[in-house]
Design an enzyme around this catalytic site. Structure first.
Site, PDB file in Angstrom:
ATOM      1  N   LYS A 187       0.824  -1.211   0.000  1.00 35.31           N
ATOM      2  CA  LYS A 187       0.000   0.000   0.000  1.00 35.31           C
ATOM      3  C   LYS A 187       0.867   1.274   0.000  1.00 35.31           C
ATOM      4  O   LYS A 187       2.066   1.201   0.224  1.00 35.31           O
ATOM      5  CB  LYS A 187      -0.963  -0.035   1.183  1.00 35.31           C
ATOM      6  CG  LYS A 187      -1.891  -1.274   1.162  1.00 35.31           C
ATOM      7  CD  LYS A 187      -2.974  -1.199   0.085  1.00 35.31           C
ATOM      8  CE  LYS A 187      -3.570  -2.525  -0.308  1.00 35.31           C
ATOM      9  NZ  LYS A 187      -4.447  -3.177   0.629  1.00 35.31           N
TER      10      LYS A 187
HETATM   11  C1  LIG Z   1      -5.426  -4.401   0.914  1.00 40.55           C
HETATM   12  C2  LIG Z   1      -6.900  -4.210   0.980  1.00 40.55           C
HETATM   13  C3  LIG Z   1      -7.633  -4.464   2.144  1.00 40.55           C
HETATM   14  C4  LIG Z   1      -7.052  -5.165   3.334  1.00 40.55           C
HETATM   15  O1  LIG Z   1      -5.979  -4.526   3.907  1.00 40.55           O
HETATM   16  P1  LIG Z   1      -5.142  -5.326   5.016  1.00 40.55           P
HETATM   17  O2  LIG Z   1      -4.421  -4.228   5.747  1.00 40.55           O
HETATM   18  O3  LIG Z   1      -4.212  -6.227   4.273  1.00 40.55           O
HETATM   19  O4  LIG Z   1      -6.087  -6.051   5.876  1.00 40.55           O
HETATM   20  C5  LIG Z   1      -8.971  -4.138   2.176  1.00 40.55           C
HETATM   21  N1  LIG Z   1      -9.578  -3.601   1.098  1.00 40.55           N
HETATM   22  C6  LIG Z   1      -8.918  -3.353  -0.044  1.00 40.55           C
HETATM   23  C7  LIG Z   1      -9.653  -2.750  -1.188  1.00 40.55           C
HETATM   24  C8  LIG Z   1      -7.566  -3.676  -0.157  1.00 40.55           C
HETATM   25  O5  LIG Z   1      -6.920  -3.500  -1.312  1.00 40.55           O
END
Ligand SMILES: *Cc1c(COP(=O)(O)O)cnc(C)c1O
Length: 381
Positions: A187
């Protein structure tokens, strides 16, 4: 390709971890305070300052944050929550874990996020609210979805792609509704694994702080630090979803770089936009507008076979790609448990069949960007 690619692999995503993050993690380790403590608290304060959120509550993932929000809102059996099929499993799995039913509504042809008209069409007497995903870091039409849902419904914002994303009025996403952000390794801002809930209401924030740690009335670090006492109460049956100070140590420095990261991401998108202008593909020009965090660069080609060929061709050139997302209504668990099938959401399927997400991250070199551009041009021109 007959020639074996000898240039190094360009991954689809790679975090920019600098000396600041490394030194802060080492300092956290040396401090003796490993779990949730002063660095987590500082990260929460910094996150509120950065986004303008009333309260920020750090957790071990966005998934945990979304789940805790859904649970604390009282969503459960008999409730229907509308969400997009074009998302990661987290956005809908968390609903299933509360006992609520995930009701998918199709995405807009433009922007790839929930279409308010489709949301209105899925509303029933059981609808309690919606989970809205800011896909690729471009703000979804939350105002339109509010109108589509009508009074008395609750929106939760899935801001996993959206650290740095602003609404058209300039305020940060995640400040108008309960929200969760992700600091997963790929991210825009990362702590390896981690997440942050943002809410406006103080009592709701206190409840979430308690729920992330067993429903205990005071945070652990207050219990064990000098000013704490040994006494605590379990007020309700909570969970174990807190962040650790080792992760927060990374987050403190990543967050300071968020604006620079996003600026560089938008620059790379602009390079792609210019380089692909004459190719037979749809460019996601909406991911790099000034209010968007430019998390993904998902192009669309005209034909599913060409898409598969593009992924293989880029891999043969040592270039990683990804697909965002395999729609949830095509996943076996959602088909088996909720009766979804192919054909239910034509726009989500149109994107899924034809899309490729190209590498996009601040530490891509100009040479990396050039190789991606050349690869796509050779394969599609
Ligand atoms: C990555 C992601 C999540 C989950 O994030 P985590 O921190 O890995 O739990 C939720 N929604 C979307 C759209 C994502 O891309």
């Amino acid at each position: 390709m007959s020639k074996v690619e000898e240039r190094p692999f360009i991954p689809f995503a790679r975090a920019d971890i600098g000396d600041d993050e490394i030194n802060e993690v080492v300092a956290a380790l040396r401090s003796g305070w490993l779990t949730m403590g002063p660095r987590t608290k500082q990260f929460e304060e910094d996150f509120s300052k950065y986004t303008g959120a009333g309260h920020s509550i750090a957790v071990n993932s966005a998934t945990s944050g979304l789940f805790l929000l859904a649970h604390a809102l009282g969503w459960g059996p008999g409730d229907e929550i509308i969400t997009t099929p074009l998302t990661f499993a987290a956005s809908a799995n968390i609903l299933v874990h509360t006992g609520a039913r995930p009701v998918f509504a199709d995405v807009a042809r433009d922007g790839w996020s929930l279409d308010p008209e489709q949301v209105a069409a899925k509303k029933t007497a059981k609808t309690r609210g919606a989970v809205v995903v800011h896909y690729a870091g471009a703000a979804a039409d939350v105002a339109g979805i509010e109108r589509a849902l009508g009074a008395g419904k609750t929106i939760v914002e899935d801001c996993a792609h959206a650290v740095g994303t602003r609404y058209p009025d300039g305020t940060h996403v995640g400040t108008k509704h309960p929200a969760a952000f992700s600091f997963y390794a790929t991210k825009n801002v990362t702590t390896g694994e981690g997440g942050m809930m943002t809410v406006a209401d103080e009592a709701f924030a206190d409840r979430l702080r308690s729920l992330r740690l067993h429903g205990i009335s005071r945070d652990a670090w207050k219990r064990y630090s000098k000013e704490g006492t040994w006494y605590y109460e379990v007020l309700e049956h909570g969970y174990k979803m807190n962040m650790t100070d080792v992760n927060a140590a990374m987050g403190l420095h990543q967050l300071r770089k968020a604006e620079a990261f996003n600026r560089r991401r938008r620059e790379i998108c602009t390079r792609y936009d210019e380089a692909f202008a004459d190719l037979p593909l749809e460019r996601p020009t909406w991911v790099s507008t000034p209010n968007a965090a430019a998390h993904l660069y998902p192009i669309l080609v005209d034909d599913p076979k060409r898409r598969d060929g593009l992924i293989e061709g880029l891999l043969a050139r040592n270039i990683g790609t990804s697909v965002h997302f395999i729609p949830l209504h095509l996943q076996p668990a959602f088909q088996k448990n909720f009766g979804y099938k192919r054909g239910d959401f034509p726009n989500a399927e149109h994107f899924y069949d034809r899309t490729v997400s190209l590498p996009l991250y601040p530490i891509m070199t100009d040479e990396d960007i050039g190789r991606v551009i050349d690869g796509v041009r050779e394969l599609l021109a």
